[in-house]
Design an enzyme around this catalytic site. Sequence first.
Site, PDB file in Angstrom:
ATOM      1  N   SER A 200      -2.605   1.787   1.378  1.00  0.00           N
ATOM      2  CA  SER A 200      -1.717   0.701   1.189  1.00  0.00           C
ATOM      3  C   SER A 200      -1.814   0.092   2.876  1.00  0.00           C
ATOM      4  O   SER A 200      -1.768   0.903   3.995  1.00  0.00           O
ATOM      5  CB  SER A 200      -0.278   1.333   1.057  1.00  0.00           C
ATOM      6  OG  SER A 200       0.530   0.445   1.306  1.00  0.00           O
ATOM      7  N   HIS A 202       0.911  -1.522   4.667  1.00  0.00           N
ATOM      8  CA  HIS A 202       1.987  -1.627   5.376  1.00  0.00           C
ATOM      9  C   HIS A 202       2.099  -0.001   6.385  1.00  0.00           C
ATOM     10  O   HIS A 202       3.074   0.043   7.196  1.00  0.00           O
ATOM     11  CB  HIS A 202       3.105  -1.863   4.780  1.00  0.00           C
ATOM     12  CG  HIS A 202       3.844  -0.920   4.048  1.00  0.00           C
ATOM     13  ND1 HIS A 202       4.923  -0.132   4.121  1.00  0.00           N
ATOM     14  CD2 HIS A 202       3.554  -0.484   2.656  1.00  0.00           C
ATOM     15  CE1 HIS A 202       5.148   0.604   3.123  1.00  0.00           C
ATOM     16  NE2 HIS A 202       4.408   0.489   2.366  1.00  0.00           N
ATOM     17  N   CYS A 324      11.448   6.859   0.142  1.00  0.00           N
ATOM     18  CA  CYS A 324      11.714   6.281  -1.228  1.00  0.00           C
ATOM     19  C   CYS A 324      12.699   7.173  -2.148  1.00  0.00           C
ATOM     20  O   CYS A 324      13.005   6.757  -3.233  1.00  0.00           O
ATOM     21  CB  CYS A 324      10.270   6.514  -2.103  1.00  0.00           C
ATOM     22  SG  CYS A 324       9.017   5.548  -1.238  1.00  0.00           S
TER      23      CYS A 324
HETATM   24  N1  PLP Z   1       1.839   7.218  -1.785  1.00  0.00           N
HETATM   25  C1  PLP Z   1       2.354   7.923  -0.628  1.00  0.00           C
HETATM   26  C2  PLP Z   1       1.767   9.188  -0.101  1.00  0.00           C
HETATM   27  C3  PLP Z   1       3.311   7.044   0.309  1.00  0.00           C
HETATM   28  O1  PLP Z   1       3.647   7.445   1.327  1.00  0.00           O
HETATM   29  C4  PLP Z   1       3.614   5.754  -0.304  1.00  0.00           C
HETATM   30  C5  PLP Z   1       4.572   5.137   0.528  1.00  0.00           C
HETATM   31  O2  PLP Z   1       5.589   5.463   1.066  1.00  0.00           O
HETATM   32  C6  PLP Z   1       3.018   5.291  -1.282  1.00  0.00           C
HETATM   33  C7  PLP Z   1       1.985   5.985  -1.884  1.00  0.00           C
HETATM   34  C8  PLP Z   1       3.551   4.069  -1.823  1.00  0.00           C
HETATM   35  O3  PLP Z   1       3.074   2.921  -0.949  1.00  0.00           O
HETATM   36  P1  PLP Z   1       3.422   1.588  -1.124  1.00  0.00           P
HETATM   37  O4  PLP Z   1       4.941   1.458  -0.263  1.00  0.00           O
HETATM   38  O5  PLP Z   1       2.415   0.530  -0.404  1.00  0.00           O
HETATM   39  O6  PLP Z   1       3.682   1.070  -2.743  1.00  0.00           O
END
Ligand code: PLP
Length: 379
Positions: A200, A202, A324
Amino acid sequence: MFAYLDSAATTPVLQEAAEVACNVMVEGYGNPSSRYPIAASANRRLTQDRATVAQALGCQPNELYFTSCGTESDNWAIRAGAARNRRKGKHIITTAIEHAAVLETCKQLEREGYEVTYLTPNANGSIDLADLAAALRPDTALVSMMLVNNELGTLLPIKAACALVKNRDRNILFHTDAVQGFLKVPFTPKALGVDLLSISGHKVHAPKGVGALYIRAGLNLPAYLTGGGQERGLRSGTEATSQIAAFATAARICKASFNADRTHMAHLKAYALAQLAEKAPEVETIGQGEAPHILALTLPGYKAEVLVRVLGDNGVCVSAGSACHRGKPSHVYAAMGLSKPQRDGAFRVSFDRSTTQEEVDYFVEQLVKAKSTLFPSMS
Ligand code: PLP
């Protein structure tokens, strides 16, 4: 004073990356699929940006597919991987400490008739290979295990896990969510041996809204989005050229300073631990957290939510578990078998290449202050 210590949630966009994005939006706005000079130059730029991100990841450009985020990359890998192997079976193996982007996709597949085994972590917050070996079945279609856990900073043994799976049955597909590992720990998809790998933008100083999925060359997957046939027919939708350009710029810069950044983050982590041991010895660490940028802590007897709010009111940004969760108790800490006071008091501090020692000092100072004003029983 302000201390941003939540880089695992997101990172500040590099000035160079923001400028490139702005330039592509305003000047280089051609649609890469169109047929005139500004479109052709947008297409050339896209080709170059794909090569740059691929180089930072250590794969071939034709193995890299841009997506809108890490969540999309995870969804695509799991759904398409399971679909490709549907004749083989409907069993998926993952871990209880994955990000919601993996866990919720697996739960959705369970509702659609798949069976999912969730491996539980050991006391260090990692996964035992013996548990993985015991979970493999003739009908296992896919294994999805993250590279670096976002709450603990633990490094999962992906290379060994992948070798174990492939030795048992080379047709089982292996996906790893490397969103927290990309440009933070050394690896290449090939060295890990995985078929699918998610990253990702960001988390590595690019804007939000761009990610990528590595698909091993030669692996044919069903399309994720159908439409105009972009991303070699697998993920249609006009390419987000400005975000991709920023992603490539950030990836290039972070790749160039990879070793120095890792040393810097590891130093901050060790420094924070030493400062906490001296000034707030009641703070405990959770798990081992080998990744240089993530430090999982707990103040047993306190409520992390309250602590995080008080710190936030004083300009210190840390998180109670993963951003999240939005206030829901962490499934990772529960899976690790922490006591309730440890779970309740758990919070995460995380760093990036721009974090300073002064920010760590300010965090420790404010934590000590917050602790003295919040009595455990009243927090
Ligand atoms: N996977 C992990 C381990 C993450 O830490 C995150 C984001 O916090 C994601 C997936 C999701 O990524 P995105 O925010 O780009 O959807």
